[in-house]
Each structure stands twice: as structure tokens, then as C-alpha cells.
Design a protein around this motif. Structure first.
Motif, short mmCIF file in Angstrom:
data_model
loop_
_atom_site.label_atom_id
_atom_site.label_comp_id
_atom_site.label_asym_id
_atom_site.label_seq_id
_atom_site.Cartn_x
_atom_site.Cartn_y
_atom_site.Cartn_z
N ALA A 9 0.83 -1.21 0.00
CA ALA A 9 0.00 0.00 0.00
C ALA A 9 0.86 1.26 0.00
O ALA A 9 0.58 2.22 -0.71
N VAL A 10 1.93 1.24 0.78
CA VAL A 10 2.82 2.40 0.84
C VAL A 10 3.53 2.60 -0.50
O VAL A 10 3.64 3.72 -1.00
N VAL A 11 4.00 1.51 -1.11
CA VAL A 11 4.68 1.62 -2.39
C VAL A 11 3.71 2.12 -3.46
O VAL A 11 4.04 2.99 -4.28
N THR A 12 2.49 1.60 -3.46
CA THR A 12 1.48 2.03 -4.43
C THR A 12 1.17 3.51 -4.25
O THR A 12 1.09 4.25 -5.24
N ALA A 13 0.99 3.95 -3.02
CA ALA A 13 0.71 5.37 -2.76
C ALA A 13 1.88 6.23 -3.21
O ALA A 13 1.69 7.30 -3.79
N GLY A 14 3.10 5.78 -2.96
CA GLY A 14 4.28 6.52 -3.39
C GLY A 14 4.35 6.65 -4.90
O GLY A 14 4.69 7.72 -5.43
N LEU A 15 4.03 5.58 -5.61
CA LEU A 15 4.04 5.62 -7.07
C LEU A 15 2.97 6.55 -7.61
O LEU A 15 3.19 7.29 -8.58
N LEU A 16 1.78 6.52 -6.99
CA LEU A 16 0.70 7.40 -7.42
C LEU A 16 1.07 8.87 -7.22
O LEU A 16 0.72 9.72 -8.04
N LEU A 17 1.76 9.17 -6.15
CA LEU A 17 2.15 10.55 -5.89
C LEU A 17 3.36 10.97 -6.70
O LEU A 17 3.53 12.15 -7.02
N ALA A 18 4.23 10.04 -7.09
CA ALA A 18 5.44 10.38 -7.83
C ALA A 18 5.19 10.48 -9.33
O ALA A 18 5.94 11.16 -10.03
N ALA A 19 4.17 9.83 -9.85
CA ALA A 19 3.93 9.83 -11.30
C ALA A 19 3.74 11.24 -11.87
O ALA A 19 4.34 11.56 -12.90
N PRO A 20 2.94 12.11 -11.25
CA PRO A 20 2.81 13.46 -11.83
C PRO A 20 4.12 14.23 -11.79
O PRO A 20 4.42 15.01 -12.70
N ALA A 21 4.93 14.05 -10.76
CA ALA A 21 6.21 14.75 -10.68
C ALA A 21 7.14 14.29 -11.79
O ALA A 21 7.85 15.09 -12.39
N ALA A 22 7.14 13.01 -12.09
CA ALA A 22 7.99 12.50 -13.17
C ALA A 22 7.52 13.02 -14.53
O ALA A 22 8.33 13.34 -15.39
N ALA A 23 6.22 13.13 -14.70
CA ALA A 23 5.68 13.62 -15.97
C ALA A 23 5.99 15.09 -16.18
O ALA A 23 6.10 15.55 -17.31
N ASN A 24 6.15 15.83 -15.11
CA ASN A 24 6.43 17.26 -15.21
C ASN A 24 7.89 17.60 -14.97
O ASN A 24 8.22 18.75 -14.70
N ALA A 25 8.78 16.66 -15.09
CA ALA A 25 10.19 16.88 -14.79
C ALA A 25 10.88 17.78 -15.80
O ALA A 25 11.82 18.47 -15.48
N ASP A 26 10.43 17.78 -17.05
CA ASP A 26 11.05 18.59 -18.09
C ASP A 26 10.69 20.06 -17.89
O ASP A 26 9.53 20.40 -17.72
N VAL A 27 11.68 20.93 -17.92
CA VAL A 27 11.44 22.36 -17.75
C VAL A 27 11.30 22.99 -19.14
O VAL A 27 12.20 22.91 -19.96
N TYR A 28 10.18 23.59 -19.41
CA TYR A 28 9.95 24.27 -20.67
C TYR A 28 8.91 25.36 -20.44
O TYR A 28 8.22 25.37 -19.45
N THR A 29 8.82 26.30 -21.38
CA THR A 29 7.84 27.36 -21.21
C THR A 29 6.46 26.81 -21.49
O THR A 29 6.28 25.90 -22.30
#
Length: 181
Positions: A9-29
């Protein structure tokens, strides 16, 4: 067994919370659109083109051009083509004076040298002999701005907390069932 379920459950919650951060990792205008303060003006008047912060890369060089029936006489500081740097926050403001012989639709286009972002606005110019009472000075499209005021990360955190809560309730119910049997 409970430790394994809780760890999953903890790993699943961590993945759910980390997925948006990984998708937005690229810096662009963000490439936000620019706007003009008026949509219809008199010939010879000045319109102001405004680009919000994040439209351009910080301090990016922007090439502005104007086109229309008498596009060669558009004045953007000095000529029909004008190059300037965006502000440190990626915003820009440009004052455009249209020729006194202008009529029809004029397009002002900015192109970012670094980001390649293209931003265009259009202004409808009434001939000089048209009365001022017919000129629209309301600006914008007339539609209300109804965008969300909730940050995207807040939605992800809220959804993640709901998932963690549902898993905790399921585990508690399962534990009661195991203890009662």
C-alpha cells in the motif's frame, strides 16, 4: 502478511504521488497565448499586446512582426519587424501603433528564439472615417475566465490520500475479520 500488505500500500501510494512529478520533470515554457487590450480600434491608434509570465523563456529574444493591408507602416517601437528580450519571468508587453490609413484585420506575431513558441494576436481596424462610438473597447473575447483555481498537485495529493484511506479501511476490515475467526 499484514506487513506485506501495508508495504504494498505504501509503495502504491508513493508511485501514485510520484507519477505526476515524473511527468512534469522537463522544464519548458508553458507557451501561454498573448492577448491584446482591444479587439477593434480606430486607424492610427495604439494597441497593447501583453504576454503573461511563462509565455516565453526567461529573457528570451522575441522577434515581433506585423502584417495587414498596410503592414509596412505598422510601428512597433521603430519598424514593422521588432526584436526585443522577454522579461526575466517570461512575460512581455508590446505597444503597436497602426497606420492612419489602416483598415481590416492586422496580425501581430511573436516568435521566441530559444523556445520556438509562436504567439499571434489580431486586431480589427476601423477606417479613420468611422465614428468612435462603433469602436469596441471592452478587450478580450467577451467570455468570462473560468479556469480552475486549484493547483494540479493538490488534486493528486487529495486523490492519493483518498486511495491510502480506502486501503487503510480495507485493511482494518480484513483485520477484524481475521481476528473474529
Amino acid at each position: 502478511m499484514l506487513k506485506r500488505i501495508l508495504a504494498a500500500a505504501v509503495v502504491t501510494a508513493g508511485l501514485l504521488l510520484a507519477a505526476p512529478a515524473a511527468a512534469n520533470a522537463d522544464v519548458y515554457t508553458s507557451g501561454a497565448p498573448c492577448s491584446v487590450d482591444v479587439s477593434t480600434i480606430q486607424a492610427g491608434d495604439t494597441a497593447t499586446v501583453t504576454c503573461i509570465p511563462g509565455t516565453w523563456a526567461p529573457s528570451e529574444l522575441i522577434s515581433w512582426t506585423g502584417s495587414g493591408i498596410d503592414g509596412a507602416n505598422i510601428r512597433m517601437a521603430s519598424s514593422v519587424t521588432f526584436t526585443k528580450h522577454a522579461n526575466a519571468d517570461g512575460s512581455d508587453v508590446l505597444h503597436v501603433t497602426l497606420p492612419s490609413s489602416a483598415s481590416g484585420v492586422y496580425t501581430i506575431t511573436g516568435v521566441g528564439a530559444t523556445s520556438g513558441h509562436v504567439c499571434s494576436v489580431s486586431v480589427t481596424v476601423l477606417p479613420a472615417d468611422t465614428t468612435a462610438s462603433t469602436v469596441s473597447s471592452s478587450g478580450g473575447s467577451g467570455l468570462a475566465a473560468t479556469g480552475s483555481v486549484i493547483a494540479e498537485w493538490a488534486l493528486w495529493v487529495g486523490g492519493g490520500l483518498l486511495v491510502v484511506g480506502a486501503v487503510a479501511v480495507a485493511i482494518a476490515a480484513w483485520m477484524r475479520k481475521v481476528r473474529s475467526s
